[in-house]
Motif scaffolding. Structure first.
Motif, short mmCIF file in Angstrom:
data_model
loop_
_atom_site.label_atom_id
_atom_site.label_comp_id
_atom_site.label_asym_id
_atom_site.label_seq_id
_atom_site.Cartn_x
_atom_site.Cartn_y
_atom_site.Cartn_z
N PHE A 55 0.80 -1.23 0.00
CA PHE A 55 0.00 0.00 0.00
C PHE A 55 0.84 1.29 0.00
O PHE A 55 0.36 2.32 -0.45
N ASP A 56 2.05 1.23 0.54
CA ASP A 56 2.87 2.45 0.57
C ASP A 56 4.09 2.33 -0.34
O ASP A 56 4.91 3.25 -0.39
N ARG A 57 4.23 1.20 -0.99
CA ARG A 57 5.35 0.91 -1.90
C ARG A 57 6.71 1.13 -1.22
O ARG A 57 7.67 1.57 -1.83
N VAL A 128 -0.38 6.66 18.77
CA VAL A 128 -0.90 7.83 18.04
C VAL A 128 -0.74 7.59 16.55
O VAL A 128 0.38 7.40 16.06
N TYR A 129 -1.86 7.58 15.83
CA TYR A 129 -1.79 7.44 14.38
C TYR A 129 -1.72 8.84 13.76
O TYR A 129 -2.58 9.69 14.04
N VAL A 130 -0.74 9.07 12.94
CA VAL A 130 -0.63 10.36 12.24
C VAL A 130 -0.78 10.10 10.75
O VAL A 130 0.01 9.37 10.15
N PRO A 131 -1.82 10.69 10.13
CA PRO A 131 -2.04 10.40 8.71
C PRO A 131 -0.88 10.91 7.85
O PRO A 131 -0.23 11.88 8.20
N GLY A 132 -0.67 10.22 6.74
CA GLY A 132 0.45 10.62 5.89
C GLY A 132 0.27 10.18 4.45
O GLY A 132 1.23 10.09 3.70
N GLY A 133 -0.95 9.88 4.05
CA GLY A 133 -1.17 9.41 2.68
C GLY A 133 -1.17 10.56 1.69
O GLY A 133 -0.24 10.73 0.89
N LYS A 134 -2.21 11.39 1.76
CA LYS A 134 -2.38 12.46 0.77
C LYS A 134 -1.71 13.76 1.21
O LYS A 134 -1.57 14.69 0.42
N ALA A 135 -1.38 13.88 2.45
CA ALA A 135 -0.69 15.08 2.97
C ALA A 135 0.02 14.67 4.25
O ALA A 135 -0.28 13.62 4.82
N GLY A 213 -7.52 9.55 10.46
CA GLY A 213 -6.96 8.86 9.30
C GLY A 213 -8.04 8.63 8.27
O GLY A 213 -9.19 9.03 8.47
N ASN A 214 -7.67 7.98 7.18
CA ASN A 214 -8.64 7.75 6.10
C ASN A 214 -9.58 6.60 6.49
O ASN A 214 -9.57 6.11 7.62
N ILE A 215 -10.36 6.15 5.52
CA ILE A 215 -11.39 5.16 5.80
C ILE A 215 -10.79 3.84 6.31
O ILE A 215 -11.38 3.17 7.17
N HIS A 262 -8.64 18.68 1.88
CA HIS A 262 -8.12 17.54 2.64
C HIS A 262 -8.32 16.22 1.91
O HIS A 262 -7.46 15.34 1.95
N ASP A 263 -9.48 16.04 1.28
CA ASP A 263 -9.87 14.69 0.89
C ASP A 263 -11.04 14.77 -0.09
O ASP A 263 -11.86 15.69 0.01
N GLU A 264 -11.15 13.81 -0.98
CA GLU A 264 -12.32 13.76 -1.89
C GLU A 264 -13.60 13.56 -1.09
O GLU A 264 -14.70 13.86 -1.56
N1 LIG Z 1 -9.98 15.05 11.90
C1 LIG Z 1 -8.70 15.40 11.94
O1 LIG Z 1 -8.23 15.92 12.91
C2 LIG Z 1 -7.84 15.15 10.78
C3 LIG Z 1 -6.52 15.63 10.76
C4 LIG Z 1 -5.74 15.34 9.67
C5 LIG Z 1 -6.28 14.58 8.64
N2 LIG Z 1 -7.56 14.17 8.71
C6 LIG Z 1 -8.16 13.31 7.69
O2 LIG Z 1 -7.38 12.12 7.68
C7 LIG Z 1 -7.41 11.57 6.40
C8 LIG Z 1 -5.99 11.23 5.97
O3 LIG Z 1 -6.03 10.32 4.94
P1 LIG Z 1 -4.78 9.96 4.06
O4 LIG Z 1 -5.23 8.97 3.06
O5 LIG Z 1 -4.13 11.21 3.60
O6 LIG Z 1 -3.72 9.30 5.06
P2 LIG Z 1 -3.77 8.01 6.01
O7 LIG Z 1 -2.43 7.97 6.66
O8 LIG Z 1 -4.95 8.04 6.88
O9 LIG Z 1 -3.91 6.78 5.03
C9 LIG Z 1 -2.86 6.29 4.27
C10 LIG Z 1 -2.81 4.80 4.40
O10 LIG Z 1 -3.99 4.23 3.87
C11 LIG Z 1 -3.73 2.91 3.46
N3 LIG Z 1 -4.36 2.63 2.17
C12 LIG Z 1 -4.45 3.45 1.10
N4 LIG Z 1 -5.06 2.81 0.09
C13 LIG Z 1 -5.37 1.56 0.53
C14 LIG Z 1 -6.01 0.43 -0.07
N5 LIG Z 1 -6.45 0.46 -1.30
N6 LIG Z 1 -6.15 -0.69 0.67
C15 LIG Z 1 -5.71 -0.74 1.96
N7 LIG Z 1 -5.08 0.32 2.56
C16 LIG Z 1 -4.92 1.44 1.85
C17 LIG Z 1 -2.25 2.79 3.30
O11 LIG Z 1 -1.76 1.86 4.19
C18 LIG Z 1 -1.68 4.16 3.64
O12 LIG Z 1 -0.56 4.05 4.46
C19 LIG Z 1 -8.10 12.60 5.51
O13 LIG Z 1 -9.43 12.17 5.32
C20 LIG Z 1 -8.09 13.89 6.30
O14 LIG Z 1 -9.20 14.71 6.05
C21 LIG Z 1 -8.35 14.41 9.76
#
Ligand SMILES: NC(=O)c1ccc[n+]([C@@H]2O[C@H](COP(=O)([O-])OP(=O)(O)OC[C@H]3O[C@@H](n4cnc5c(N)ncnc54)[C@H](O)[C@@H]3O)[C@@H](O)[C@H]2O)c1
Ligand SMILES: N[C@H](CO)Cc1c[nH]c[nH+]1
Ligand SMILES: [Zn+2]
Length: 432
Positions: A55-57, A128-135, A213-215, A262-264
């Motif tokens: 997933f992260d190559r 603590v999970y810190v998102p890092g996919g799209k930003a 984090g994402n979904i 932030h996200d679609e």
């Molecule tokens: N509420 C808050 O405080 C807050 C703060 C920052 C970000 N956000 C939200 O967090 C989210 C961050 O999402 P992101 O995607 O940038 O980063 P993320 O770190 O949450 O997700 C990236 C990870 O998703 C996994 N992934 C991606 N595609 C996949 C697939 N097809 N199958 C399985 N796993 C897969 C990968 O392992 C990858 O490391 C955004 O929706 C943003 O709006 C919320």
């Protein structure tokens, strides 16, 4: 952006559409997440590394998963010193705000020999999970870690996805060091959550997992809940602006876009009593979007969940805002404080035209991890409370128990629990 008059049916459609973003509606992802969690639970590190590759190559192994002190030093060399200064100032503001939330143990003692109280204990370990996919989100590092430090949590294990070269954004590492993280791991998505929840050879299990984090992340947190604790599930960002004819359309447009980028799946909604403002904001949104770097994400999120709604009056606007229960609510009206008193549901409320949402995302001090998907109806922002637990304290002397013990015995017998009754009565056998 689409513009519509706020009517009952439309309101219902919008609410339904917004709720589609809820993790409860994502059956399609659930299966994939369940498989990842099971994989990491049974095959531990080897599955974690495999999913990171897929997933992260990134090629990560047991020697490279944990960020080293040298990598942190390198991050400080890479990052603009002025950004480090901003991170420090922002951290100070966040710390000062969260210090006010701190809860202390308390004990009440009465002369009769009764001591009652509540003992506050920090959690021993937090992931603590810190998102890092799209930003990259150094600000989210501060928002998740500083309240944990204020609460007194000793072990703070942070995970965030690496880039394809196995590296983590320097700003994220600097923020982690400034905030006081104890361990940093290169892992993202559901696999990182599974590792924190079940433990692997490289990552020791934690007691609670926090962070947005994402979904995949949201569903994984939901799936491991019970095995470990979690904070509320913060999903894709949301902004709702309540504005009247006094609002500046450029400010409103800019603020809507700040969250759409932030996200679609992010949502950006304006509810206004002014038709003129509605059209002006739509124009400004187009002008800004054309020159913004994340226009592709913005356009998708506006198509999916962007609305400009014209309300007949402020009461109707407020009522709709309360139903949507947005993560962020901006009030740009003649008297924002008066309207704020009518807001029942919102994660964070920003008042007046100089309180744009990113002020809260980065700097002011309140937490930016907020309830999303309508959960502001019953959840609160992440806070120091998420990192503590409480134990009740009860102590009675013989003198305090004696006058009331027969009542307690009676109550226990009324429940048919004679062993309970006995455990009280045995202490006064000579009086029986
Ligand atoms: N509420 C808050 O405080 C807050 C703060 C920052 C970000 N956000 C939200 O967090 C989210 C961050 O999402 P992101 O995607 O940038 O980063 P993320 O770190 O949450 O997700 C990236 C990870 O998703 C996994 N992934 C991606 N595609 C996949 C697939 N097809 N199958 C399985 N796993 C897969 C990968 O392992 C990858 O490391 C955004 O929706 C943003 O709006 C919320
Ligand atoms: N607005 C996000 C929470 O919904 C938090 C964030 C971090 N960086 C920028 N914004
Ligand atoms: Zn933001």
């Amino acid at each position: 952006m689409r513009i519509a008059r706020l009517e009952k049916e439309l309101k219902e459609d919008i609410l339904k559409n917004l709720l589609k973003r809820s993790p409860n509606q994502y059956e399609a992802y659930e299966k994939a997440v369940a498989e990842i969690i099971e994989g990491v639970k049974t095959r531990k590190d080897s599955a974690l590394f495999e999913y990171t590759k897929r997933f992260d190559r990134a090629e990560i192994d047991k020697d490279t998963i944990r960020v080293t002190p040298e990598e942190i030093e390198e991050a400080y060399r890479l990052i603009d010193p002025e950004v480090v200064q901003v991170i420090r100032k922002s951290a100070e503001n966040i710390r000062a705000y969260h210090e006010k939330q701190k809860q202390y143990s308390w004990f009440d003692s009465e002369p009769s020999g009764i001591i009652l109280g509540q003992k506050v204990t920090p959690l021993a370990s937090v992931g603590v999970y810190v998102p890092g996919g799209k930003a990259a989100y150094p600000s989210s590092v501060l928002m998740n870690v500083i309240p944990a430090k204020v609460a007194g949590v000793k072990r703070i294990a942070m995970t965030t996805p690496p880039d394809s070269e196995g590296k983590i954004y320097a700003g994220t590492l600097v923020a982690a060091k400034e905030a006081g993280v104890t361990e940093i791991y290169k892992a993202g998505g559901a696999q990182a959550i599974a590792a924190l929840a079940h433990g692997t050879e490289s990552i020791k299990k934690v007691d609670k997992i926090v962070g947005p984090g994402n979904i995949y992340v949201a569903l994984a947190k939901k799936a491991v809940y019970g095995h470990v604790s979690i904070d509320s599930i913060a999903g894709p960002s949301e902004i709702l602006v309540l504005a009247d004819e006094t609002a500046n359309p450029r400010y409103v447009a800019a603020d809507l876009l700040s969250q759409a980028e932030h996200d679609e799946l992010a949502s950006a909604i304006l509810i206004t009593t002014s038709e003129k403002l509605a059209y002006q904001v739509s124009e400004e949104v187009d002008k800004f979007t054309a020159v913004l770097s994340r226009k592709e994400i913005i356009n998708k999120s506006l198509d999916n969940y962007g609305y400009i709604l014209i309300a007949s009056n402020l009461e109707e606007a407020v009522e709709t805002a309360n139903e949507i229960a947005s993560e962020h609510l901006e009030i740009l009206t003649r008297d924002p404080f008066a309207l704020m008193t009518k807001i029942q549901n919102a994660g964070a409320i920003f008042l007046g035209e100089y309180s744009s949402e990113p002020l809260g995302d980065y700097y002011a001090g309140p937490n930016h991890v907020l309830p999303t998907n309508g959960t502001a109806k019953f959840f609160s922002p992440l806070s120091v409370d998420d990192y503590i637990k409480k134990s009740s304290i009860i102590s009675y002397s013989r003198e305090a128990l004696e006058p009331v013990y027969k009542d307690i015995v009676r109550f226990a017998r009324a429940e048919g629990l004679t062993a309970h009754a006995n455990s009280i009565a045995v202490r006064f056998e000579e009086e029986e």
